[in-house]
Enzyme design. Structure first.
Site, PDB file in Angstrom:
ATOM      1  N   GLY A  66      -3.545   6.945   5.457  1.00 46.34           N
ATOM      2  CA  GLY A  66      -2.697   7.897   6.468  1.00 46.34           C
ATOM      3  C   GLY A  66      -2.543   8.947   5.321  1.00 46.34           C
ATOM      4  O   GLY A  66      -2.560  10.198   5.719  1.00 46.34           O
ATOM      5  N   CYS A  67      -2.144   8.858   3.975  1.00 49.88           N
ATOM      6  CA  CYS A  67      -1.969   9.779   3.066  1.00 49.88           C
ATOM      7  C   CYS A  67      -3.158  10.562   2.514  1.00 49.88           C
ATOM      8  O   CYS A  67      -2.932  11.696   2.141  1.00 49.88           O
ATOM      9  CB  CYS A  67      -1.305   9.261   1.606  1.00 49.88           C
ATOM     10  N   THR A  68      -4.343   9.915   2.494  1.00 52.07           N
ATOM     11  CA  THR A  68      -5.384  10.605   2.226  1.00 52.07           C
ATOM     12  C   THR A  68      -5.965  11.591   3.300  1.00 52.07           C
ATOM     13  O   THR A  68      -6.401  12.881   3.243  1.00 52.07           O
ATOM     14  CB  THR A  68      -6.590   9.611   2.081  1.00 52.07           C
TER      15      THR A  68
END
Length: 208
Positions: free
Chosen positions: A102-104
């Site tokens: 998700g953060c990528t």
């Protein structure tokens, strides 16, 4: 003498004779627990202490407020102050952790729209509790053109009042847009749709 006869209750209306068991989701353990998600961004073992009832309450940063100043290290180990960005809009986004799906996805979405942020005269700053070396590797791997700051101990996250998810196990994903005077014009929280942070911030910046 009249007698009162009560009807027998059917199984679905009977009161339980024993305490029902609590069913927790997979990979969720109470105490020192680990919660795993392929999307949300949690990748660490998260110790939880039950030994102390004391906690610190921080003021939540809201629209129209001036957030607490900070001084943090960037991906190159250089000191960065929030005041450095005064005079131009700045997007400050808090995310759970480097190298999680998700953060990528969110970081790459900011990267792919970076020219639009530049056109709006805005800076983009990502903040998580990862250390400087982690940020350096994350930035290099995905060619991120913006600053990543290391919030050791999540001190700034707490001072800004960023809410956590998953019963406190998962650091929140929250984005702030500050105008050129350092006043918050947008607070956007969406753990489940990381790319929407980009849409919402650009929409706001275009209206400033």
């Amino acid at each position: 003498m009249a007698t009162l006869s009560l009807p027998k209750c059917s199984p679905q209306f009977c009161l339980p004779t024993q305490t029902p068991k609590t069913h927790l989701p997979p990979h969720f353990k109470v105490g020192n627990f680990t919660a795993k998600s392929h999307f949300l961004g949690l990748k660490r073992h998260c110790p939880v202490s039950h030994s102390s009832s004391k906690f610190t309450i921080f003021a939540k940063v809201n629209k129209g407020s001036v957030p607490p100043a900070f001084t943090l290290k960037d991906q190159d180990g250089k000191t960065v102050n929030l005041s450095k960005f005064k005079g131009k809009p700045v997007v400050v986004y808090f995310y759970p952790a480097d190298e999680t799906p998700g953060c990528t996805k969110q970081a790459c979405a900011f990267r792919d729209s970076y020219e639009k942020f530049k056109k709006a005269g805005a800076e983009v700053v990502g903040i998580s509790g990862d250390d400087v070396s982690s940020h350096k590797a994350f930035q290099k791997k995905y060619r991120l053109p913006f600053t990543l700051l290391s919030d050791d101990g999540n001190k700034v996250r707490k001072e800004w009042g960023v809410p956590a998810d998953l019963f406190g196990a998962l650091p929140g994903r929250q984005t702030y847009v500050l105008d050129k005077n350092g006043v918050v014009q947008l607070v956007y929280n969406n753990q489940f749709q990381p790319e929407k942070h980009i849409d919402e911030t650009l929409k706001l910046l275009q209206s400033l």
